[in-house]
Scaffold this motif. Structure first.
Motif, PDB file in Angstrom:
ATOM      1  N   MET A   1      69.120  27.607  44.844  1.00 55.16           N
ATOM      2  CA  MET A   1      68.319  28.695  45.260  1.00 55.16           C
ATOM      3  C   MET A   1      67.682  29.279  44.006  1.00 55.16           C
ATOM      4  O   MET A   1      68.333  29.476  42.987  1.00 55.16           O
ATOM      5  CB  MET A   1      69.191  29.738  45.969  1.00 55.16           C
ATOM      6  CG  MET A   1      68.469  30.999  46.294  1.00 55.16           C
ATOM      7  SD  MET A   1      69.440  32.208  47.217  1.00 55.16           S
ATOM      8  CE  MET A   1      70.776  32.535  46.114  1.00 55.16           C
ATOM      9  N   HIS A   2      66.410  29.528  44.080  1.00 59.70           N
ATOM     10  CA  HIS A   2      65.674  30.099  42.953  1.00 59.70           C
ATOM     11  C   HIS A   2      65.050  31.404  43.426  1.00 59.70           C
ATOM     12  O   HIS A   2      64.474  31.463  44.501  1.00 59.70           O
ATOM     13  CB  HIS A   2      64.578  29.125  42.509  1.00 59.70           C
ATOM     14  CG  HIS A   2      63.740  29.654  41.399  1.00 59.70           C
ATOM     15  ND1 HIS A   2      62.423  29.989  41.563  1.00 59.70           N
ATOM     16  CD2 HIS A   2      64.028  29.913  40.106  1.00 59.70           C
ATOM     17  CE1 HIS A   2      61.932  30.424  40.418  1.00 59.70           C
ATOM     18  NE2 HIS A   2      62.885  30.383  39.522  1.00 59.70           N
ATOM     19  N   PHE A   3      65.224  32.441  42.637  1.00 62.08           N
ATOM     20  CA  PHE A   3      64.549  33.685  42.976  1.00 62.08           C
ATOM     21  C   PHE A   3      64.112  34.385  41.698  1.00 62.08           C
ATOM     22  O   PHE A   3      64.635  34.122  40.616  1.00 62.08           O
ATOM     23  CB  PHE A   3      65.402  34.599  43.860  1.00 62.08           C
ATOM     24  CG  PHE A   3      66.704  35.030  43.253  1.00 62.08           C
ATOM     25  CD1 PHE A   3      66.805  36.219  42.558  1.00 62.08           C
ATOM     26  CD2 PHE A   3      67.843  34.248  43.387  1.00 62.08           C
ATOM     27  CE1 PHE A   3      68.002  36.621  42.005  1.00 62.08           C
ATOM     28  CE2 PHE A   3      69.047  34.648  42.842  1.00 62.08           C
ATOM     29  CZ  PHE A   3      69.128  35.836  42.148  1.00 62.08           C
ATOM     30  N   ALA A   4      63.135  35.271  41.841  1.00 63.00           N
ATOM     31  CA  ALA A   4      62.578  35.955  40.682  1.00 63.00           C
ATOM     32  C   ALA A   4      62.233  37.389  41.050  1.00 63.00           C
ATOM     33  O   ALA A   4      61.871  37.681  42.187  1.00 63.00           O
ATOM     34  CB  ALA A   4      61.327  35.228  40.207  1.00 63.00           C
ATOM     35  N   GLY A  11      61.281  43.893  33.564  1.00 64.03           N
ATOM     36  CA  GLY A  11      60.318  42.837  33.306  1.00 64.03           C
ATOM     37  C   GLY A  11      60.715  41.609  34.123  1.00 64.03           C
ATOM     38  O   GLY A  11      61.603  41.667  34.977  1.00 64.03           O
ATOM     39  N   PRO A  12      60.091  40.470  33.875  1.00 64.51           N
ATOM     40  CA  PRO A  12      60.388  39.266  34.644  1.00 64.51           C
ATOM     41  C   PRO A  12      61.820  38.762  34.423  1.00 64.51           C
ATOM     42  O   PRO A  12      62.276  38.630  33.285  1.00 64.51           O
ATOM     43  CB  PRO A  12      59.383  38.239  34.130  1.00 64.51           C
ATOM     44  CG  PRO A  12      58.282  39.046  33.523  1.00 64.51           C
ATOM     45  CD  PRO A  12      58.944  40.271  32.975  1.00 64.51           C
ATOM     46  N   VAL A  13      62.517  38.521  35.532  1.00 67.59           N
ATOM     47  CA  VAL A  13      63.863  37.951  35.526  1.00 67.59           C
ATOM     48  C   VAL A  13      63.892  36.891  36.615  1.00 67.59           C
ATOM     49  O   VAL A  13      63.463  37.137  37.734  1.00 67.59           O
ATOM     50  CB  VAL A  13      64.952  39.018  35.799  1.00 67.59           C
ATOM     51  CG1 VAL A  13      66.326  38.383  35.881  1.00 67.59           C
ATOM     52  CG2 VAL A  13      64.925  40.109  34.737  1.00 67.59           C
ATOM     53  N   GLU A  14      64.376  35.704  36.277  1.00 64.92           N
ATOM     54  CA  GLU A  14      64.490  34.625  37.251  1.00 64.92           C
ATOM     55  C   GLU A  14      65.905  34.090  37.249  1.00 64.92           C
ATOM     56  O   GLU A  14      66.610  34.161  36.248  1.00 64.92           O
ATOM     57  CB  GLU A  14      63.512  33.492  36.939  1.00 64.92           C
ATOM     58  CG  GLU A  14      62.074  33.931  37.028  1.00 64.92           C
ATOM     59  CD  GLU A  14      61.104  32.770  36.959  1.00 64.92           C
ATOM     60  OE1 GLU A  14      61.455  31.647  37.390  1.00 64.92           O
ATOM     61  OE2 GLU A  14      59.982  32.996  36.475  1.00 64.92           O
ATOM     62  N   SER A  15      66.319  33.552  38.386  1.00 63.97           N
ATOM     63  CA  SER A  15      67.656  32.992  38.494  1.00 63.97           C
ATOM     64  C   SER A  15      67.614  31.713  39.319  1.00 63.97           C
ATOM     65  O   SER A  15      66.852  31.607  40.272  1.00 63.97           O
ATOM     66  CB  SER A  15      68.593  34.004  39.160  1.00 63.97           C
ATOM     67  OG  SER A  15      69.892  33.475  39.245  1.00 63.97           O
ATOM     68  N   ALA A  25      76.586  26.500  39.539  1.00 65.47           N
ATOM     69  CA  ALA A  25      76.003  26.800  38.237  1.00 65.47           C
ATOM     70  C   ALA A  25      74.938  27.870  38.422  1.00 65.47           C
ATOM     71  O   ALA A  25      74.069  27.744  39.283  1.00 65.47           O
ATOM     72  CB  ALA A  25      75.393  25.552  37.618  1.00 65.47           C
ATOM     73  N   VAL A  26      75.029  28.919  37.641  1.00 68.49           N
ATOM     74  CA  VAL A  26      74.073  30.018  37.695  1.00 68.49           C
ATOM     75  C   VAL A  26      73.371  30.091  36.345  1.00 68.49           C
ATOM     76  O   VAL A  26      74.029  30.154  35.304  1.00 68.49           O
ATOM     77  CB  VAL A  26      74.778  31.359  37.986  1.00 68.49           C
ATOM     78  CG1 VAL A  26      73.768  32.503  38.005  1.00 68.49           C
ATOM     79  CG2 VAL A  26      75.562  31.303  39.284  1.00 68.49           C
ATOM     80  N   THR A  27      72.049  30.074  36.379  1.00 69.46           N
ATOM     81  CA  THR A  27      71.265  30.268  35.167  1.00 69.46           C
ATOM     82  C   THR A  27      70.307  31.422  35.425  1.00 69.46           C
ATOM     83  O   THR A  27      69.637  31.449  36.450  1.00 69.46           O
ATOM     84  CB  THR A  27      70.467  29.014  34.788  1.00 69.46           C
ATOM     85  OG1 THR A  27      71.365  27.901  34.689  1.00 69.46           O
ATOM     86  CG2 THR A  27      69.749  29.191  33.465  1.00 69.46           C
ATOM     87  N   VAL A  28      70.292  32.369  34.494  1.00 70.55           N
ATOM     88  CA  VAL A  28      69.415  33.528  34.593  1.00 70.55           C
ATOM     89  C   VAL A  28      68.545  33.566  33.348  1.00 70.55           C
ATOM     90  O   VAL A  28      69.036  33.391  32.237  1.00 70.55           O
ATOM     91  CB  VAL A  28      70.232  34.841  34.699  1.00 70.55           C
ATOM     92  CG1 VAL A  28      69.305  36.037  34.822  1.00 70.55           C
ATOM     93  CG2 VAL A  28      71.193  34.791  35.874  1.00 70.55           C
ATOM     94  N   PHE A  79      55.965  31.758  49.321  1.00 69.75           N
ATOM     95  CA  PHE A  79      55.090  32.843  49.692  1.00 69.75           C
ATOM     96  C   PHE A  79      55.900  34.100  49.973  1.00 69.75           C
ATOM     97  O   PHE A  79      56.989  34.036  50.510  1.00 69.75           O
ATOM     98  CB  PHE A  79      54.259  32.460  50.909  1.00 69.75           C
ATOM     99  CG  PHE A  79      53.466  31.207  50.669  1.00 69.75           C
ATOM    100  CD1 PHE A  79      52.321  31.234  49.912  1.00 69.75           C
ATOM    101  CD2 PHE A  79      53.906  30.000  51.167  1.00 69.75           C
ATOM    102  CE1 PHE A  79      51.603  30.081  49.662  1.00 69.75           C
ATOM    103  CE2 PHE A  79      53.206  28.837  50.932  1.00 69.75           C
ATOM    104  CZ  PHE A  79      52.046  28.874  50.175  1.00 69.75           C
ATOM    105  N   LEU A  80      55.356  35.231  49.611  1.00 67.43           N
ATOM    106  CA  LEU A  80      56.052  36.493  49.748  1.00 67.43           C
ATOM    107  C   LEU A  80      55.131  37.494  50.427  1.00 67.43           C
ATOM    108  O   LEU A  80      53.977  37.637  50.047  1.00 67.43           O
ATOM    109  CB  LEU A  80      56.465  37.017  48.364  1.00 67.43           C
ATOM    110  CG  LEU A  80      57.042  38.402  48.290  1.00 67.43           C
ATOM    111  CD1 LEU A  80      58.420  38.422  48.947  1.00 67.43           C
ATOM    112  CD2 LEU A  80      57.158  38.841  46.847  1.00 67.43           C
TER     113      LEU A  80
END
Length: 84
Positions: A1-4, A11-15, A25-28, A79-80
């Motif tokens: 799952m990818h979210f931002a 500011g911009p943060v993505e995970s 595995a979690v990458t931020v 899309f959001l």
């Protein structure tokens, strides 16, 4: 799952959360150095909360900057509705 998220305070943060044979595995990524440092300081706490939720954690990584982009392709979930 990818979210931002791109909030004024952070500011911009993505995970990216990935499930695999070795566990979750979690990458931020955080663009701002101060936000990356704050998230890095809380990485062990995040891993602990996930473990308490019975999620097998393989790794939690926090990186400064944003992930490299591949060529954009139209896929579902991109899309959001910004009105909500």
């Amino acid at each position: 799952m990818h979210f931002a998220l791109d909030l004024e305070d952070t500011g911009p943060v993505e995970s990216l959360v990935a499930l695999g044979g070795a566990g979750t595995a979690v990458t931020v990524w955080a663009e701002r150095p101060d936000v990356a440092a704050t998230l890095r300081a809380g990485a062990d706490e995040l891993a602990g909360v996930l473990e308490l939720s019975e999620i097998d954690v393989a790794s939690v990584r926090v990186r400064q900057g944003l992930p490299k982009r591949k060529a954009e392709t139209a896929t579902s979930g991109r899309f959001l509705d910004r009105r909500t």
